[in-house]
Write a protein that holds these residues in place. Structure first.
Motif, short mmCIF file in Angstrom:
data_model
loop_
_atom_site.label_atom_id
_atom_site.label_comp_id
_atom_site.label_asym_id
_atom_site.label_seq_id
_atom_site.Cartn_x
_atom_site.Cartn_y
_atom_site.Cartn_z
N ASN A 9 2.43 1.14 -3.61
CA ASN A 9 1.01 0.79 -3.76
C ASN A 9 0.10 1.85 -3.70
O ASN A 9 -0.29 2.47 -2.73
N LYS A 11 -2.76 2.61 -4.77
CA LYS A 11 -4.36 2.32 -4.56
C LYS A 11 -5.15 3.12 -5.37
O LYS A 11 -4.59 3.57 -6.27
N HIS A 96 -3.75 -8.67 -2.87
CA HIS A 96 -3.66 -7.85 -2.04
C HIS A 96 -4.76 -8.03 -1.09
O HIS A 96 -5.77 -8.56 -1.52
N GLU A 98 -6.86 -6.15 0.28
CA GLU A 98 -8.17 -5.23 0.09
C GLU A 98 -8.91 -6.06 -1.25
O GLU A 98 -10.17 -6.16 -1.07
N GLU A 168 1.85 -8.91 4.33
CA GLU A 168 1.18 -7.46 4.99
C GLU A 168 0.12 -8.37 5.81
O GLU A 168 -0.99 -8.62 5.69
N ALA A 172 -2.20 -4.28 9.98
CA ALA A 172 -1.29 -3.26 10.08
C ALA A 172 -1.38 -2.41 8.79
O ALA A 172 -0.69 -1.23 8.72
N ILE A 173 -2.25 -2.84 7.79
CA ILE A 173 -2.30 -1.99 6.75
C ILE A 173 -3.24 -0.76 6.89
O ILE A 173 -4.49 -0.57 7.36
N GLY A 174 -2.79 0.38 6.66
CA GLY A 174 -3.33 1.75 6.74
C GLY A 174 -3.96 1.96 8.25
O GLY A 174 -4.73 3.10 8.20
N GLY A 211 4.68 -5.39 4.20
CA GLY A 211 3.84 -4.35 3.81
C GLY A 211 3.02 -3.83 5.40
O GLY A 211 2.27 -5.07 5.95
N SER A 213 1.83 -0.14 7.37
CA SER A 213 2.20 1.16 7.97
C SER A 213 3.83 1.22 7.88
O SER A 213 4.19 1.96 9.01
N CYS A 214 4.56 1.09 7.06
CA CYS A 214 5.73 1.05 6.87
C CYS A 214 6.10 2.73 6.59
O CYS A 214 5.55 3.21 5.65
N ILE A 233 4.48 -0.32 0.08
CA ILE A 233 4.21 0.82 0.73
C ILE A 233 2.76 1.33 0.36
O ILE A 233 2.85 1.58 -1.02
N GLY A 234 1.99 1.66 1.37
CA GLY A 234 0.52 2.13 0.85
C GLY A 234 0.62 3.71 1.11
O GLY A 234 1.37 4.38 0.49
N GLY A 235 0.21 4.33 2.11
CA GLY A 235 0.14 5.51 2.42
C GLY A 235 1.43 6.45 2.11
O GLY A 235 1.45 7.47 1.55
C1 PEP Z 1 -0.50 -1.58 1.42
O1 PEP Z 1 -1.83 -1.80 1.11
O2 PEP Z 1 0.05 -2.53 0.69
C2 PEP Z 1 0.01 -1.11 2.79
C3 PEP Z 1 1.13 -1.47 3.00
O3 PEP Z 1 -0.46 0.17 2.88
P1 PEP Z 1 -0.10 0.99 4.22
O4 PEP Z 1 1.49 1.31 3.98
O5 PEP Z 1 -1.01 2.15 4.09
O6 PEP Z 1 -0.25 0.15 5.44
#
Ligand code: PEP
Length: 250
Positions: A9, A11, A96, A98, A168, A172-174, A211, A213-214, A233-235
């Motif tokens: 993702n 974003k 999501h 966000e 997710e 834990a996200i970002g 999801g 910070s994986c 996966i985000g970042g």
């Molecule tokens: C996400 O926003 O879907 C995500 C998992 O982000 P991050 O991997 O950056 O935590």
């Protein structure tokens, strides 16, 4: 055997030229990762088309990050599922955290978006997950259950057979804070149990992604768990090498 999926993702990141470069780098390194892993990249709307072109001929699929609740018409700023599908997208991320948090998405709007996705042949990646307060109060099971019951339970069996779920945890996200592999397994197994109540044996086939910070250093431990079928996966999806290395976690 459930599908193994690593979805990125992006974003609101990358300019079109950067997105194309990133996609090409993922294509270039794809051969180093098992064919059994299904990679999906989800760039911003503005460069979906160029990224689809960049991954042509590879087995990397492209998804959008959202779609409109309506088919077409006077909805300024919205992008319809049929437009996304016409470009060649196969997936769409829906719900999501966000979008739930910043844009007020509710189960009501998500039911409409899911219907649009299916009507246009897109596979939704439906996101669920609790925030920190809900986790600390021990409400994470109830929150995920409600997010599933209010939306996924409205699907037909045929639609459900073409669904990906992403768990997710918002905390834990970002944040760099990852759920432990045991925490992920506990709630993934619970989500599958909830799905089983409604869809029976079909629940065994539904991929449930983790999801939050994986990254390459923790993917293998999390993916080793029985009910974890990959990651959203985000970042780390913004660095081709990291994104691909996560795929090596299977
Ligand atoms: C996400 O926003 O879907 C995500 C998992 O982000 P991050 O991997 O950056 O935590």
């Amino acid at each position: 055997m459930r599908k193994k999926i690593v979805a990125g993702n992006w974003k609101m990141n990358t300019l079109p030229s950067e997105g194309v470069e990133l996609a090409k780098a993922v294509v270039a390194g794809r051969g180093e990762v098992c064919e059994c892993v299904n990679f999906i990249v989800c760039p911003p709307f503005t460069h979906l088309s160029q990224v689809i072109e960049a991954v042509k001929g590879s087995n990397i699929a492209v998804g959008a990050q959202d779609c409109a609740t309506e088919t077409k018409g006077a909805y300024t700023g919205e992008v319809a599922a049929q437009m996304i599908a016409a470009l060649g997208c196969k997936y769409v991320i829906l719900g999501h955290s966000e979008r739930r948090q910043y844009y007020g998405e509710t189960s009501e709007t998500l039911n409409k978006k899911m219907a649009q996705a299916y009507a246009n042949g897109l596979t939704p990646i439906y996101c669920v997950g609790e925030n920190l307060e809900e986790r600390e109060a021990g409400n994470h099971f109830a929150v995920c259950k409600a997010q599933i019951e209010e939306v996924v339970f409205n699907l037909t069996e045929e639609q459900f057979a073409n669904l990906v779920i992403a768990y997710e945890p918002v905390w834990a996200i970002g944040t760099g804070k990852t759920a432990t592999a045991d925490q992920a397994q506990e709630i993934h197994a619970y989500i599958r149990e909830v799905l089983r109540e409604k869809f029976g044996a079909l629940a065994e086939e539904c991929p449930i992604l983790y999801g939050g910070s994986c990254k390459p250093s923790n993917a293998a431990e999390i993916f080793a768990k029985e009910d974890v079928d990959g990651g959203l996966i985000g970042g780390a999806a913004l660095v081709a090498g990291d994104f691909l290395a996560i795929g090596k976690g299977f």
